[in-house]
Enzyme design. Sequence first.
Site, PDB file in Angstrom:
ATOM      1  N   THR A  95      -6.146  10.598  -1.855  1.00 13.47           N
ATOM      2  CA  THR A  95      -5.925   9.790  -0.660  1.00 13.47           C
ATOM      3  C   THR A  95      -5.070  10.628   0.078  1.00 13.47           C
ATOM      4  O   THR A  95      -4.402  11.712  -0.153  1.00 13.47           O
ATOM      5  CB  THR A  95      -5.051   8.650  -0.944  1.00 13.47           C
ATOM      6  OG1 THR A  95      -3.744   8.856  -1.388  1.00 13.47           O
ATOM      7  CG2 THR A  95      -5.808   7.703  -1.856  1.00 13.47           C
ATOM      8  N   LYS A 104     -12.347  -0.090  -3.452  1.00 13.52           N
ATOM      9  CA  LYS A 104     -11.430  -1.107  -3.347  1.00 13.52           C
ATOM     10  C   LYS A 104     -12.023  -2.271  -2.927  1.00 13.52           C
ATOM     11  O   LYS A 104     -11.393  -3.467  -3.207  1.00 13.52           O
ATOM     12  CB  LYS A 104     -10.167  -0.842  -2.665  1.00 13.52           C
ATOM     13  CG  LYS A 104      -9.336   0.307  -3.188  1.00 13.52           C
ATOM     14  CD  LYS A 104      -8.043   0.613  -2.184  1.00 13.52           C
ATOM     15  CE  LYS A 104      -7.294   1.606  -2.977  1.00 13.52           C
ATOM     16  NZ  LYS A 104      -6.534   1.217  -3.975  1.00 13.52           N
ATOM     17  N   ASP A 120       0.669  -1.209   0.196  1.00 17.62           N
ATOM     18  CA  ASP A 120       0.005   0.000   0.158  1.00 17.62           C
ATOM     19  C   ASP A 120       0.765   1.247  -0.032  1.00 17.62           C
ATOM     20  O   ASP A 120       1.836   1.507   0.635  1.00 17.62           O
ATOM     21  CB  ASP A 120      -1.016  -0.143   1.215  1.00 17.62           C
ATOM     22  CG  ASP A 120      -1.821   1.190   1.337  1.00 17.62           C
ATOM     23  OD1 ASP A 120      -1.416   2.155   1.600  1.00 17.62           O
ATOM     24  OD2 ASP A 120      -3.099   0.764   0.875  1.00 17.62           O
ATOM     25  N   ARG A 121       0.677   2.187  -0.938  1.00 21.62           N
ATOM     26  CA  ARG A 121       1.441   3.214  -1.073  1.00 21.62           C
ATOM     27  C   ARG A 121       1.165   4.318   0.031  1.00 21.62           C
ATOM     28  O   ARG A 121       2.002   4.799   0.607  1.00 21.62           O
ATOM     29  CB  ARG A 121       1.104   4.136  -2.372  1.00 21.62           C
ATOM     30  CG  ARG A 121       1.800   3.330  -3.624  1.00 21.62           C
ATOM     31  CD  ARG A 121       1.345   1.957  -3.985  1.00 21.62           C
ATOM     32  NE  ARG A 121      -0.180   1.955  -4.180  1.00 21.62           N
ATOM     33  CZ  ARG A 121      -0.970   0.806  -4.013  1.00 21.62           C
ATOM     34  NH1 ARG A 121      -0.195  -0.355  -3.643  1.00 21.62           N
ATOM     35  NH2 ARG A 121      -2.412   0.927  -4.207  1.00 21.62           N
ATOM     36  N   THR A 122       0.064   4.506   0.348  1.00 24.02           N
ATOM     37  CA  THR A 122      -0.378   5.538   1.474  1.00 24.02           C
ATOM     38  C   THR A 122       0.074   5.161   2.869  1.00 24.02           C
ATOM     39  O   THR A 122       0.827   5.761   3.439  1.00 24.02           O
ATOM     40  CB  THR A 122      -1.792   5.624   1.533  1.00 24.02           C
ATOM     41  OG1 THR A 122      -2.588   6.158   0.180  1.00 24.02           O
ATOM     42  CG2 THR A 122      -2.148   6.455   2.894  1.00 24.02           C
ATOM     43  N   CYS A 178      -7.487  10.235  -7.147  1.00 20.41           N
ATOM     44  CA  CYS A 178      -7.231   8.837  -6.820  1.00 20.41           C
ATOM     45  C   CYS A 178      -7.938   8.081  -7.729  1.00 20.41           C
ATOM     46  O   CYS A 178      -8.958   8.430  -8.373  1.00 20.41           O
ATOM     47  CB  CYS A 178      -7.704   8.486  -5.438  1.00 20.41           C
ATOM     48  SG  CYS A 178      -7.595   6.730  -4.914  1.00 20.41           S
ATOM     49  N   CYS A 192      -2.249   5.115 -10.479  1.00 23.39           N
ATOM     50  CA  CYS A 192      -2.240   5.163  -9.076  1.00 23.39           C
ATOM     51  C   CYS A 192      -1.589   6.502  -8.781  1.00 23.39           C
ATOM     52  O   CYS A 192      -0.346   6.859  -9.058  1.00 23.39           O
ATOM     53  CB  CYS A 192      -1.681   3.996  -8.451  1.00 23.39           C
ATOM     54  SG  CYS A 192      -1.654   4.321  -6.648  1.00 23.39           S
ATOM     55  N   ASN A 193      -2.434   7.440  -8.372  1.00 21.04           N
ATOM     56  CA  ASN A 193      -2.016   8.916  -8.058  1.00 21.04           C
ATOM     57  C   ASN A 193      -0.936   8.787  -7.203  1.00 21.04           C
ATOM     58  O   ASN A 193       0.280   9.263  -7.168  1.00 21.04           O
ATOM     59  CB  ASN A 193      -3.002   9.762  -7.792  1.00 21.04           C
ATOM     60  CG  ASN A 193      -3.691  10.231  -8.732  1.00 21.04           C
ATOM     61  OD1 ASN A 193      -3.602  11.137  -9.471  1.00 21.04           O
ATOM     62  ND2 ASN A 193      -4.882   9.231  -9.118  1.00 21.04           N
ATOM     63  N   THR A 194      -0.968   8.128  -5.857  1.00 21.48           N
ATOM     64  CA  THR A 194      -0.029   8.056  -4.855  1.00 21.48           C
ATOM     65  C   THR A 194       1.086   7.469  -5.209  1.00 21.48           C
ATOM     66  O   THR A 194       2.294   7.972  -4.750  1.00 21.48           O
ATOM     67  CB  THR A 194      -0.606   7.392  -3.756  1.00 21.48           C
ATOM     68  OG1 THR A 194      -2.041   7.766  -3.268  1.00 21.48           O
ATOM     69  CG2 THR A 194       0.118   7.614  -2.457  1.00 21.48           C
ATOM     70  N   ALA A 195       1.133   6.462  -6.208  1.00 20.18           N
ATOM     71  CA  ALA A 195       2.355   5.887  -6.652  1.00 20.18           C
ATOM     72  C   ALA A 195       3.350   6.622  -7.093  1.00 20.18           C
ATOM     73  O   ALA A 195       4.472   6.566  -7.217  1.00 20.18           O
ATOM     74  CB  ALA A 195       1.980   4.650  -7.294  1.00 20.18           C
TER      75      ALA A 195
END
Length: 238
Positions: free
Chosen positions: A126, A165, A48-50, A195, A83-86
């Site tokens: 996120t 998800k 999980d990136r977050t 996201c 995936c934006n956070t990635a």
Amino acid sequence: MKKSLGILGGMGPLATADLFTKIVQMTDAKRDNDHLRVYIDNNAQIPDRTAAILSGGADPVPAMAESAQKLASMGAELLIMPCNTAHYFLPRLREQCSVPFLNMIEITAERCRQTHGQAPAGLLATRGTIQTGLYRRALEAQGVPCVEPDEGERDLLMNAIYAVKSGRQDLDKAAFLQMLAQMKTRGARYFILGCTELPIVAQILGLEEPLADPTALLAQKAIEECGGQVVFKGRSRG
């Protein structure tokens, strides 16, 4: 000659399917042969990136790099990831893979300026993406103000994202609309679905607000960069 496209997926699987669907829908094709060749590695085991950003969770870069290298070995000549956070980890990822990556966040910020000028963008994302400042910096570089959600609004967004998800659709539309209204009072003129589960949330809720869909914008750019022609059949608007 068209380039082959690689999708570094699994973050999450439904967002990966949404991106591929948009690529197919937005490609101007009269027959199967007019579409791009697309390789997809739907690696749902990427940490999980977050959690990695906010709470010392497992580093996702080794698994992301493995997927990128696998896509390159299959023949992908351009890589994207839904995936934006990635994208916080993209500089490290680029060091470990020779195939070029498109940056969804920079693409979105540029389109926001082109479409809305200097009108303030409301960022829906996120906690990890917000914490990194990825969108804020990209928008500032384009001269676009960014209105970020407050703590309570971030909780609501995270709940909606992780509901999607997990395959749920029982989202609280009234609470979501109240959040958007509150962000409008702070200056937001339109909203970035920052996201890759949020375009799905927007579809489930039937949102009517002006929206910038980074997944659709990434799909469009990828088609163009790979030598395809774009038609606008995606769900992004405003």
